[in-house]
Write a protein that holds these residues in place. Structure first.
Motif, PDB file in Angstrom:
ATOM      1  N   GLY A 149       0.809  -1.214   0.000  1.00  0.00           N
ATOM      2  CA  GLY A 149       0.000   0.000   0.000  1.00  0.00           C
ATOM      3  C   GLY A 149       0.851   1.277   0.000  1.00  0.00           C
ATOM      4  N   GLU A 150       2.121   1.179   0.398  1.00  0.00           N
ATOM      5  CA  GLU A 150       3.015   2.334   0.360  1.00  0.00           C
ATOM      6  C   GLU A 150       3.592   2.483  -1.053  1.00  0.00           C
ATOM      7  N   LYS A 151       4.344   3.543  -1.265  1.00  0.00           N
ATOM      8  CA  LYS A 151       5.008   3.764  -2.555  1.00  0.00           C
ATOM      9  C   LYS A 151       6.488   4.015  -2.325  1.00  0.00           C
ATOM     10  N   VAL A 152       7.298   3.506  -3.246  1.00  0.00           N
ATOM     11  CA  VAL A 152       8.741   3.703  -3.201  1.00  0.00           C
ATOM     12  C   VAL A 152       9.117   4.581  -4.386  1.00  0.00           C
ATOM     13  N   SER A 153       9.773   5.686  -4.098  1.00  0.00           N
ATOM     14  CA  SER A 153      10.174   6.632  -5.134  1.00  0.00           C
ATOM     15  C   SER A 153      11.496   6.191  -5.776  1.00  0.00           C
ATOM     16  N   VAL A 154      11.538   6.215  -7.118  1.00  0.00           N
ATOM     17  CA  VAL A 154      12.775   5.921  -7.844  1.00  0.00           C
ATOM     18  C   VAL A 154      12.958   6.957  -8.949  1.00  0.00           C
ATOM     19  N   GLU A 155      14.185   7.074  -9.401  1.00  0.00           N
ATOM     20  CA  GLU A 155      14.472   7.933 -10.554  1.00  0.00           C
ATOM     21  C   GLU A 155      15.253   7.101 -11.555  1.00  0.00           C
ATOM     22  N   PHE A 174      18.704   7.825 -18.018  1.00  0.00           N
ATOM     23  CA  PHE A 174      18.876   7.351 -19.385  1.00  0.00           C
ATOM     24  C   PHE A 174      20.080   8.000 -20.051  1.00  0.00           C
ATOM     25  N   GLU A 175      20.532   7.373 -21.120  1.00  0.00           N
ATOM     26  CA  GLU A 175      21.659   7.895 -21.880  1.00  0.00           C
ATOM     27  C   GLU A 175      21.307   9.223 -22.553  1.00  0.00           C
ATOM     28  N   LYS A 176      20.104   9.334 -23.109  1.00  0.00           N
ATOM     29  CA  LYS A 176      19.715  10.522 -23.873  1.00  0.00           C
ATOM     30  C   LYS A 176      18.600  11.328 -23.213  1.00  0.00           C
ATOM     31  N   ALA A 177      17.544  10.657 -22.803  1.00  0.00           N
ATOM     32  CA  ALA A 177      16.374  11.347 -22.250  1.00  0.00           C
ATOM     33  C   ALA A 177      16.650  11.844 -20.829  1.00  0.00           C
ATOM     34  N   ASP A 178      15.864  12.823 -20.405  1.00  0.00           N
ATOM     35  CA  ASP A 178      15.948  13.323 -19.035  1.00  0.00           C
ATOM     36  C   ASP A 178      15.516  12.226 -18.061  1.00  0.00           C
ATOM     37  N   PRO A 179      15.985  12.305 -16.821  1.00  0.00           N
ATOM     38  CA  PRO A 179      15.553  11.309 -15.826  1.00  0.00           C
ATOM     39  C   PRO A 179      14.034  11.330 -15.646  1.00  0.00           C
ATOM     40  N   ILE A 180      13.485  10.181 -15.288  1.00  0.00           N
ATOM     41  CA  ILE A 180      12.048  10.055 -15.042  1.00  0.00           C
ATOM     42  C   ILE A 180      11.860   9.592 -13.611  1.00  0.00           C
ATOM     43  N   LYS A 181      11.051  10.340 -12.847  1.00  0.00           N
ATOM     44  CA  LYS A 181      10.723   9.951 -11.473  1.00  0.00           C
ATOM     45  C   LYS A 181       9.456   9.101 -11.508  1.00  0.00           C
ATOM     46  N   VAL A 182       9.501   7.995 -10.767  1.00  0.00           N
ATOM     47  CA  VAL A 182       8.385   7.052 -10.744  1.00  0.00           C
ATOM     48  C   VAL A 182       8.156   6.603  -9.308  1.00  0.00           C
ATOM     49  N   ASP A 183       6.890   6.460  -8.927  1.00  0.00           N
ATOM     50  CA  ASP A 183       6.552   5.847  -7.646  1.00  0.00           C
ATOM     51  C   ASP A 183       6.159   4.406  -7.900  1.00  0.00           C
ATOM     52  N   LEU A 184       6.833   3.480  -7.213  1.00  0.00           N
ATOM     53  CA  LEU A 184       6.505   2.060  -7.327  1.00  0.00           C
ATOM     54  C   LEU A 184       5.532   1.716  -6.206  1.00  0.00           C
ATOM     55  N   PRO A 185       4.272   1.416  -6.538  1.00  0.00           N
ATOM     56  CA  PRO A 185       3.356   0.965  -5.491  1.00  0.00           C
ATOM     57  C   PRO A 185       3.839  -0.385  -4.945  1.00  0.00           C
ATOM     58  N   VAL A 186       3.833  -0.530  -3.627  1.00  0.00           N
ATOM     59  CA  VAL A 186       4.247  -1.792  -3.014  1.00  0.00           C
ATOM     60  C   VAL A 186       3.032  -2.720  -2.993  1.00  0.00           C
ATOM     61  N   LYS A 187       3.187  -3.858  -3.640  1.00  0.00           N
ATOM     62  CA  LYS A 187       2.110  -4.849  -3.774  1.00  0.00           C
ATOM     63  C   LYS A 187       2.409  -6.049  -2.887  1.00  0.00           C
ATOM     64  N   GLU A 188       1.460  -6.987  -2.825  1.00  0.00           N
ATOM     65  CA  GLU A 188       1.706  -8.193  -2.041  1.00  0.00           C
ATOM     66  C   GLU A 188       2.927  -8.907  -2.608  1.00  0.00           C
ATOM     67  N   THR A 189       3.588  -9.684  -1.773  1.00  0.00           N
ATOM     68  CA  THR A 189       4.848 -10.340  -2.122  1.00  0.00           C
ATOM     69  C   THR A 189       4.739 -11.183  -3.391  1.00  0.00           C
ATOM     70  N   THR A 190       3.580 -11.794  -3.618  1.00  0.00           N
ATOM     71  CA  THR A 190       3.412 -12.691  -4.763  1.00  0.00           C
ATOM     72  C   THR A 190       2.824 -12.000  -5.994  1.00  0.00           C
ATOM     73  N   HIS A 191       2.634 -10.692  -5.954  1.00  0.00           N
ATOM     74  CA  HIS A 191       1.997  -9.970  -7.065  1.00  0.00           C
ATOM     75  C   HIS A 191       2.719 -10.219  -8.385  1.00  0.00           C
ATOM     76  N   ASN A 192       1.949 -10.580  -9.391  1.00  0.00           N
ATOM     77  CA  ASN A 192       2.497 -10.792 -10.735  1.00  0.00           C
ATOM     78  C   ASN A 192       1.415 -10.424 -11.741  1.00  0.00           C
ATOM     79  N   PRO A 193       1.444  -9.190 -12.264  1.00  0.00           N
ATOM     80  CA  PRO A 193       0.385  -8.771 -13.176  1.00  0.00           C
ATOM     81  C   PRO A 193       0.367  -9.631 -14.429  1.00  0.00           C
ATOM     82  N   LYS A 194      -0.842  -9.870 -14.914  1.00  0.00           N
ATOM     83  CA  LYS A 194      -0.982 -10.655 -16.138  1.00  0.00           C
ATOM     84  C   LYS A 194      -0.635  -9.777 -17.329  1.00  0.00           C
ATOM     85  N   LYS A 195      -0.010 -10.395 -18.340  1.00  0.00           N
ATOM     86  CA  LYS A 195       0.315  -9.670 -19.568  1.00  0.00           C
ATOM     87  C   LYS A 195      -0.968  -9.280 -20.275  1.00  0.00           C
ATOM     88  N   GLN A 196      -0.964  -8.086 -20.834  1.00  0.00           N
ATOM     89  CA  GLN A 196      -2.129  -7.589 -21.575  1.00  0.00           C
ATOM     90  C   GLN A 196      -2.150  -8.172 -22.969  1.00  0.00           C
TER      91      GLN A 196
END
Length: 149
Positions: free
Chosen positions: A118-124, A127-149
């Motif tokens: 339920g918490e979020k972990v911030s990462v940045e 990249f070699e060319k593009a500007d850095p991108i800040k992303v929040d990783l939502p913390v999911k249950e230990t076994t979380h594995n999203p299905k491919k679309q």
């Protein structure tokens, strides 16, 4: 220098082939992150997963990841069920870099704190060319594995 010149030529040729029929505004990487998450860690290590989509006409490379949760964040690939650290991942023009369970991923070592579901972990992402991108990783249950679309 010779290797760099050759690489630059290959990139220029690839970009030229990719740009055929595209407008000049597509000549730069255009990166977007989707599907980011971190399974709740069960030790002082954690993994992060996400997809970097590049709708631009030039490839880029993910070169590093930083986060306040760890001073030791690295990127890994898994091949033949063996994990190893790498220095970068390609984000192809018009394609995507998929960091997923069982494959390439982000590793967080020596966590400064244990994030909970339920918490979020911030990462940045850097990249070699593009500007850095800040992303929040939502913390999911230990076994979380999203299905491919």
């Amino acid at each position: 220098m010779n290797r760099r010149t050759t690489l630059a030529g290959v990139i220029a040729l690839t970009a030229g082939l990719t740009l055929t029929g595209c407008s000049s505004s597509d000549s730069n990487p255009e990166l977007k992150v989707t599907g980011a998450f971190m399974p709740q860690p069960v030790s002082d290590m954690a993994a992060g997963f996400l997809v970097v989509k590049n709708s631009g006409g030039t490839s880029d490379r993910l070169t590093s990841v930083t986060s306040p949760i760890s001073d030791d964040v690295t990127i890994h690939e898994t091949k033949n069920q063996t994990m190893r650290m790498v220095t970068s991942f390609e984000v192809p023009a018009g394609g995507e870099l998929d960091l997923e369970r069982g494959g390439s991923h982000i590793m967080f070592m020596k966590l400064k704190q244990q994030p909970k579901q339920g918490e979020k972990v911030s990462v940045e992402l850097h990249f070699e060319k593009a500007d850095p991108i800040k992303v929040d990783l939502p913390v999911k249950e230990t076994t979380h594995n999203p299905k491919k679309q």
